[in-house]
Design an enzyme around this catalytic site. Structure first.
Site, PDB file in Angstrom:
ATOM      1  N   ARG A  69       1.054  -1.288  -0.125  1.00  0.00           N
ATOM      2  CA  ARG A  69      -0.177   0.209  -0.093  1.00  0.00           C
ATOM      3  C   ARG A  69       0.964   1.899   0.162  1.00  0.00           C
ATOM      4  O   ARG A  69       0.757   2.243  -0.763  1.00  0.00           O
ATOM      5  CB  ARG A  69      -1.140   0.024   0.540  1.00  0.00           C
ATOM      6  CG  ARG A  69      -0.541   0.752   2.243  1.00  0.00           C
ATOM      7  CD  ARG A  69      -1.687   0.419   4.053  1.00  0.00           C
ATOM      8  NE  ARG A  69      -1.467  -1.370   4.526  1.00  0.00           N
ATOM      9  CZ  ARG A  69      -2.914  -1.637   4.042  1.00  0.00           C
ATOM     10  NH1 ARG A  69      -3.845  -1.146   4.226  1.00  0.00           N
ATOM     11  NH2 ARG A  69      -3.284  -2.588   4.536  1.00  0.00           N
ATOM     12  N   CYS A  84     -27.392  -5.155  -3.520  1.00  0.00           N
ATOM     13  CA  CYS A  84     -28.223  -5.844  -3.655  1.00  0.00           C
ATOM     14  C   CYS A  84     -28.419  -5.629  -1.400  1.00  0.00           C
ATOM     15  O   CYS A  84     -29.538  -6.487  -1.347  1.00  0.00           O
ATOM     16  CB  CYS A  84     -29.298  -7.049  -4.009  1.00  0.00           C
ATOM     17  SG  CYS A  84     -27.784  -8.369  -3.572  1.00  0.00           S
ATOM     18  N   GLU A  85     -27.126  -5.110  -1.208  1.00  0.00           N
ATOM     19  CA  GLU A  85     -27.093  -5.501   0.639  1.00  0.00           C
ATOM     20  C   GLU A  85     -26.726  -4.299   0.410  1.00  0.00           C
ATOM     21  O   GLU A  85     -26.213  -2.921  -0.354  1.00  0.00           O
ATOM     22  CB  GLU A  85     -27.014  -6.341   0.950  1.00  0.00           C
ATOM     23  CG  GLU A  85     -25.450  -6.556   0.183  1.00  0.00           C
ATOM     24  CD  GLU A  85     -24.274  -7.924   0.467  1.00  0.00           C
ATOM     25  OE1 GLU A  85     -24.420  -7.426   1.908  1.00  0.00           O
ATOM     26  OE2 GLU A  85     -24.578  -8.723   0.014  1.00  0.00           O
TER      27      GLU A  85
HETATM   28  N1  LLP Z   1       4.029  -9.178   3.306  1.00  0.00           N
HETATM   29  C1  LLP Z   1       2.960  -9.910   3.374  1.00  0.00           C
HETATM   30  C2  LLP Z   1       4.152 -11.122   4.086  1.00  0.00           C
HETATM   31  C3  LLP Z   1       1.428  -9.536   3.517  1.00  0.00           C
HETATM   32  O1  LLP Z   1       0.766 -10.570   3.661  1.00  0.00           O
HETATM   33  C4  LLP Z   1       1.189  -8.305   3.087  1.00  0.00           C
HETATM   34  C5  LLP Z   1       0.023  -7.978   2.976  1.00  0.00           C
HETATM   35  C6  LLP Z   1       2.216  -7.477   2.845  1.00  0.00           C
HETATM   36  C7  LLP Z   1       3.528  -7.671   2.585  1.00  0.00           C
HETATM   37  C8  LLP Z   1       1.647  -5.752   2.123  1.00  0.00           C
HETATM   38  O2  LLP Z   1       1.548  -5.861   3.194  1.00  0.00           O
HETATM   39  P1  LLP Z   1       1.136  -3.637   2.602  1.00  0.00           P
HETATM   40  O3  LLP Z   1       2.623  -2.440   2.535  1.00  0.00           O
HETATM   41  O4  LLP Z   1       0.156  -3.773   1.594  1.00  0.00           O
HETATM   42  O5  LLP Z   1       0.115  -3.358   4.044  1.00  0.00           O
HETATM   43  N2  LLP Z   1      -6.758  -6.036   1.858  1.00  0.00           N
HETATM   44  C9  LLP Z   1      -6.016  -5.422   3.447  1.00  0.00           C
HETATM   45  C10 LLP Z   1      -4.344  -5.896   3.463  1.00  0.00           C
HETATM   46  C11 LLP Z   1      -3.939  -7.410   3.133  1.00  0.00           C
HETATM   47  C12 LLP Z   1      -2.405  -6.976   3.282  1.00  0.00           C
HETATM   48  C13 LLP Z   1      -2.205  -8.912   3.927  1.00  0.00           C
HETATM   49  N3  LLP Z   1      -0.892  -8.758   3.167  1.00  0.00           N
HETATM   50  C14 LLP Z   1      -6.236  -3.764   3.322  1.00  0.00           C
HETATM   51  O6  LLP Z   1      -6.864  -3.828   2.110  1.00  0.00           O
HETATM   52  O7  LLP Z   1      -6.034  -2.546   3.863  1.00  0.00           O
END
Ligand code: LLP
Length: 409
Positions: free
Chosen positions: A272, A338-339
């Protein structure tokens, strides 16, 4: 207003014109912001031997992977498919670290054949990996995360026991013994602590513990701190001081190197941090409705395109691109599903009229990559804005796309 809400599009590109051309809803990504984020990350860690692996899960479009490959990063892949995407984007197999959760033996075998590095997070997966074909096997071991669960120092859960991810610290000796007896070399130690990087002190404590564990594993080449670096969504959100974190990491690194006579690489897997700010979801207002004292503005999207508000209560800045100077009023922004699919509640936004174009900011990470076809809705097109041009990197889906995998269609 969030820090990125005022940022214009590169090369004078006009979002209203882009929507005229490509329709809505539409994901747009500004390549320059991704490059700026990467440059900030690099500058912060420049005094350490670091390596960045872009976390493909945040935004897995192959053109985005290509962009990071050209910038010289590696890739963090969570599925065999992400490894395949990475290879097609031109990453070298050894530049890809596969960090799966509960992989099948076939997944491990495929990843090993593709030449990706493997990050293992349980003793049973290590056994499975040891049983895969191939000589000179190496792996990284993923430890359980550290999490802050409250504000006090006591509210840090070290090596969080109930996490489905990772090997517990107490299991590390057994894992090393298992690796030794099966001739698997341990090349790295990994911890991904989700929100931990929000707290420099917690991050550094976890880093210290990782260095300590590393001391007892000969032949180690790298420590991988995962991703999880938050980005501010609102004015009041903290901005992570990456340079400050790097400065505190430097003495830990030096001490370790002196004590053990070896220089490890420090790996990071930001997702992110690199892409969130770069992305916006543009959606058209399809109707307004007075509802028990509130005004609903309906848009031609929903949680099938941007799941974060619904799943995590995430707050995404919303701007009215068609009427930026309008009198602000309070709106609840809802989608077409629909929700209940609120994208925002009680949000002050310049007057919204039917047909207006709204932008959902900070939507580059986990927006398109978590989109679905729920309600048989089609997924949006995606544009990469680069060098003053808008490049279509995913066309809008069609009904034919929905039917393609359905045997009876
Ligand atoms: N490395 C591993 C092993 C991870 O599991 C993740 C994210 C990352 C790196 C990258 O993390 P970031 O820098 O993007 O935070 N869908 C959720 C986030 C799930 C993250 C899962 N793992 C959201 O929208 O906030």
């Amino acid at each position: 207003m969030s820090p990125e809400a005022n940022t214009g599009l590169p090369g004078g590109l006009d979002p209203l014109a882009l929507c005229e051309t490509w329709g809505t809803p539409l994901y747009i990504y500004d390549a320059r912001i991704m490059q700026e984020q990467l440059a900030t990350f690099r500058a912060a860690f420049s005094k350490l031997p670091y390596r960045i692996l872009y976390a493909a899960k945040a935004l897995s479009n192959i053109e985005v992977l290509r962009l990071f490959r050209k910038e010289g990063t590696g890739l963090d892949a969570v599925s065999v498919e992400e490894i395949e995407l990475g290879l097609r984007a031109g990453f070298s197999p050894s530049g890809i670290l596969f960090t799966p959760s509960f992989p099948s033996a076939a997944d491990l075998d495929r990843a090993a054949r593709l030449g990706a590095r493997i990050n293992i997070d349980s003793l049973s997966t290590l056994e499975k990996f040891a049983g895969c074909d191939g000589a000179d096997k190496a792996c990284c071991l993923r430890l359980k995360p550290w999490l802050r669960t409250g504000k006090s120092p006591e509210a840090v859960e070290r090596w969080r026991a109930d996490s489905k991810f990772g090997i517990a610290l107490e299991e590390l000796d057994t894992a090393c013994e298992l690796a030794r007896s099966s001739k698997v070399r341990i090349e790295g130690l990994h911890v991904h602590s989700s929100s931990v990087i929000l707290d420099a002190d917690v991050f550094l404590e976890a880093a210290g513990a990782l260095f300590e564990a590393a001391g007892s594993i000969p032949g180690l080449e790298y420590l991988d701190f995962g991703g999880g670096i938050k980005v501010p969504h609102r004015e009041e959100d903290p901005v992570i001081d990456l340079a400050g974190i790097a400065r505190c990491l430097e003495p830990l690194y030096r001490n370790f190197s002196q004590e053990h006579g070896k220089e490890l690489e420090l790996w990071f897997e930001p997702g992110r941090y690199l892409v969130s700010r770069a992305g916006r979801l543009l959606a058209r207002v399809t109707g307004l409705k007075k509802n028990d004292g509130e005004v609903l503005a309906g848009v031609d999207t929903g949680f099938h395109h941007l799941l974060r508000p619904r799943l995590y209560g995430a707050w995404h800045e919303i701007t009215n691109l068609s009427n930026p100077g309008g009198e602000p009023a309070e709106y609840r922004i809802v989608g077409q599903l629909c929700e209940p699919d609120d994208l925002a509640t009680a949000r002050m936004i310049p007057e919204i009229r039917e047909g207006d174009l709204l932008a959902f900011h900070n939507a580059g990470a986990y927006g398109a990559s978590m989109a679905s076809n729920y309600n048989s809705r089609l997924r949006p097109a995606e544009l990469l804005l680069q060098d003053g041009e808008a490049k279509l990197i995913r066309r809008r889906e069609t009904l034919e796309d929905l039917l393609r995998t359905q045997a009876g269609a």
